[in-house]
Design a protein around this motif. Sequence first.
Motif, PDB file in Angstrom:
ATOM      1  N   CYS A   1       8.790  -5.261 -17.049  1.00 60.72           N
ATOM      2  CA  CYS A   1       9.426  -3.969 -17.970  1.00 60.72           C
ATOM      3  C   CYS A   1       8.673  -2.746 -17.517  1.00 60.72           C
ATOM      4  O   CYS A   1       8.480  -2.519 -16.721  1.00 60.72           O
ATOM      5  N   LEU A   2       6.812  -3.575 -16.942  1.00 54.17           N
ATOM      6  CA  LEU A   2       6.578  -2.812 -16.447  1.00 54.17           C
ATOM      7  C   LEU A   2       6.379  -2.818 -15.050  1.00 54.17           C
ATOM      8  O   LEU A   2       5.911  -1.381 -15.378  1.00 54.17           O
ATOM      9  N   GLY A   3       6.595  -3.282 -14.730  1.00 54.71           N
ATOM     10  CA  GLY A   3       6.998  -3.130 -13.042  1.00 54.71           C
ATOM     11  C   GLY A   3       7.388  -1.525 -12.524  1.00 54.71           C
ATOM     12  O   GLY A   3       7.175  -0.579 -12.258  1.00 54.71           O
ATOM     13  N   LYS A   4       8.607  -1.608 -13.805  1.00 56.99           N
ATOM     14  CA  LYS A   4       9.757  -0.858 -13.528  1.00 56.99           C
ATOM     15  C   LYS A   4       9.259   0.837 -13.824  1.00 56.99           C
ATOM     16  O   LYS A   4       8.983   2.493 -13.346  1.00 56.99           O
TER      17      LYS A   4
ATOM     18  N   GLU B   1      12.227  -1.088  -6.976  1.00 59.39           N
ATOM     19  CA  GLU B   1      12.766  -2.559  -7.588  1.00 59.39           C
ATOM     20  C   GLU B   1      11.588  -3.374  -7.766  1.00 59.39           C
ATOM     21  O   GLU B   1      10.080  -3.630  -6.964  1.00 59.39           O
ATOM     22  N   SER B   2      11.091  -4.357  -8.926  1.00 62.69           N
ATOM     23  CA  SER B   2      10.525  -4.712  -9.367  1.00 62.69           C
ATOM     24  C   SER B   2      10.505  -5.768  -9.792  1.00 62.69           C
ATOM     25  O   SER B   2      11.630  -6.359  -9.873  1.00 62.69           O
TER      26      SER B   2
ATOM     27  N   LEU C   1       8.022  -3.443  -5.876  1.00 63.48           N
ATOM     28  CA  LEU C   1       6.605  -3.619  -6.221  1.00 63.48           C
ATOM     29  C   LEU C   1       6.878  -5.451  -7.300  1.00 63.48           C
ATOM     30  O   LEU C   1       7.959  -6.277  -7.465  1.00 63.48           O
ATOM     31  N   ARG C   2       5.010  -6.143  -6.904  1.00 64.62           N
ATOM     32  CA  ARG C   2       5.186  -7.105  -7.408  1.00 64.62           C
ATOM     33  C   ARG C   2       4.136  -7.725  -7.678  1.00 64.62           C
ATOM     34  O   ARG C   2       3.023  -6.317  -7.522  1.00 64.62           O
TER      35      ARG C   2
END
Length: 230
Positions: free
Chosen positions: A12-15, A80-81, A104-105
């Motif tokens: 969620c934070l990655g988004k 894409e997260s 993102l990773r």
Amino acid sequence: MTKTNRETLQHCLGKFILWDIYHQMLLLMNENEGETESSPSVYIEKDIGDRCVPDVVAFAAHHSPSSQQGYEHEPIFWGESGRLSIKKALDISTRFPHCPILHLRWHFPTCLDFSKDLEYQLEVYKKFGNGESETEYTEEDGNQQQQAKQEKRTRNAPFHFILFKKDPIDCLNDDGVFTYDLQDDLEWRTVWFDDENEDTTAGHSTSASSPLFQDLTDSILKSYTINNDN
């Protein structure tokens, strides 16, 4: 943005990080004047009527998608997260050739540690499948063989890999405020598909004024211009 029961807080934070990166690029595109009426809008987990639901997506201002009618124009930004299969990456790369893609990773020592397998497939795609042949790709996805046939479309937008060098949860304080440093907390690698940038580039500094961030912004602006004219 709402966290679902099926996703981790990191995802969620990655988004949010992808949304924020896009917002920073938008400010840079508008020369720090903020959003205008013609500015493209960015969405998180929006059903755009496609078989894939992007974590973060943006369309030109007058090309708003809907889950019922779908989309007439391709996105100008796709983020894409977390995990992204090679099959899905090649699929969206093929079907949206003018759209820059960001993956993102986190929880990896370096960006290359998670990007190398997909980078290899993208380089093969560039050489044999970028509108030059009917190349068929095969990937190992768990114990199943997945196949994706390349369509006759030439990709010219870059594919960006982003490593968030911290655990996203560590950037969340007790009051629920998420704070990170655009320059120090991100590492980038980019696979280019145009003639001007043939080699993969990598960077550790990602401030809004860095050359690599400018490259990323330029790719979004190019995509916006192409889709805005159609």
